[in-house]
Write an enzyme that holds these catalytic residues in place. Sequence first.
Site, PDB file in Angstrom:
ATOM      1  N   ASP A   1     -51.169   4.381  97.365  1.00 53.13           N
ATOM      2  CA  ASP A   1     -52.578   4.245  96.979  1.00 53.13           C
ATOM      3  C   ASP A   1     -53.329   3.569  98.124  1.00 53.13           C
ATOM      4  O   ASP A   1     -52.840   2.637  98.752  1.00 53.13           O
ATOM      5  CB  ASP A   1     -52.682   3.415  95.693  1.00 53.13           C
TER       6      ASP A   1
ATOM      7  N   ASN B   1     -54.095   6.851  83.772  1.00 50.39           N
ATOM      8  CA  ASN B   1     -55.452   6.630  83.277  1.00 50.39           C
ATOM      9  C   ASN B   1     -56.044   7.977  82.869  1.00 50.39           C
ATOM     10  O   ASN B   1     -55.976   8.940  83.637  1.00 50.39           O
ATOM     11  CB  ASN B   1     -56.302   5.974  84.361  1.00 50.39           C
TER      12      ASN B   1
ATOM     13  N   VAL C   1     -60.079  10.003  89.619  1.00 53.92           N
ATOM     14  CA  VAL C   1     -59.761  11.251  90.334  1.00 53.92           C
ATOM     15  C   VAL C   1     -59.211  12.251  89.318  1.00 53.92           C
ATOM     16  O   VAL C   1     -58.173  11.991  88.684  1.00 53.92           O
ATOM     17  CB  VAL C   1     -58.738  11.024  91.469  1.00 53.92           C
TER      18      VAL C   1
ATOM     19  N   HIS D   1     -52.295  11.890  87.804  1.00 54.53           N
ATOM     20  CA  HIS D   1     -51.464  11.057  88.682  1.00 54.53           C
ATOM     21  C   HIS D   1     -50.850   9.932  87.873  1.00 54.53           C
ATOM     22  O   HIS D   1     -51.485   9.382  86.977  1.00 54.53           O
ATOM     23  CB  HIS D   1     -52.261  10.505  89.865  1.00 54.53           C
TER      24      HIS D   1
ATOM     25  N   HIS E   1     -49.533   6.199  88.313  1.00 50.81           N
ATOM     26  CA  HIS E   1     -49.485   5.033  89.199  1.00 50.81           C
ATOM     27  C   HIS E   1     -48.106   4.381  89.046  1.00 50.81           C
ATOM     28  O   HIS E   1     -47.697   4.071  87.914  1.00 50.81           O
ATOM     29  CB  HIS E   1     -50.528   3.993  88.806  1.00 50.81           C
TER      30      HIS E   1
END
Length: 112
Positions: A28, A85, A94, A98, A100
Amino acid sequence: MTLFEKILAREIPADIVFEDEFCLAFRDISPQAPVHVLCIPKSPIPRIGEAKESDQALLGRLLVMAAEVARREGIAENGYRLVINNGPNGGETVPHLHVHLLGGRPLAWPPG
Ligand code: 5GP
């Protein structure tokens, strides 16, 4: 084309830590922990809420890859967190699914 699709296409540079046929993992740009890696499917699923039945194997692969990256990053033994998220209240910025991977320090719970 989303930001992460540009990273997949190597149009934007990223610190890639793992790649296979289906997924990519990269650091990130604004790390929230000593280890903060984003694991993404190569298929452009916008968010987990839009995943389909046919994405089941890919989603499983994504989690298995995140755990493999955690081992490679040396944080598996002490523990880590995987976060997805979804949507505005979830903190998604975004629109390309994804996971994290966060670790390398104790993480508070619950999140703010
Ligand atoms: P989200 O808020 O959607 O769950 O997570 C998006 C993540 O992408 C954020 O943690 C943010 O720091 C990261 N990010 C945004 N732009 C870039 C970029 O250009 N490169 C990388 N490697 N990460 C980015």
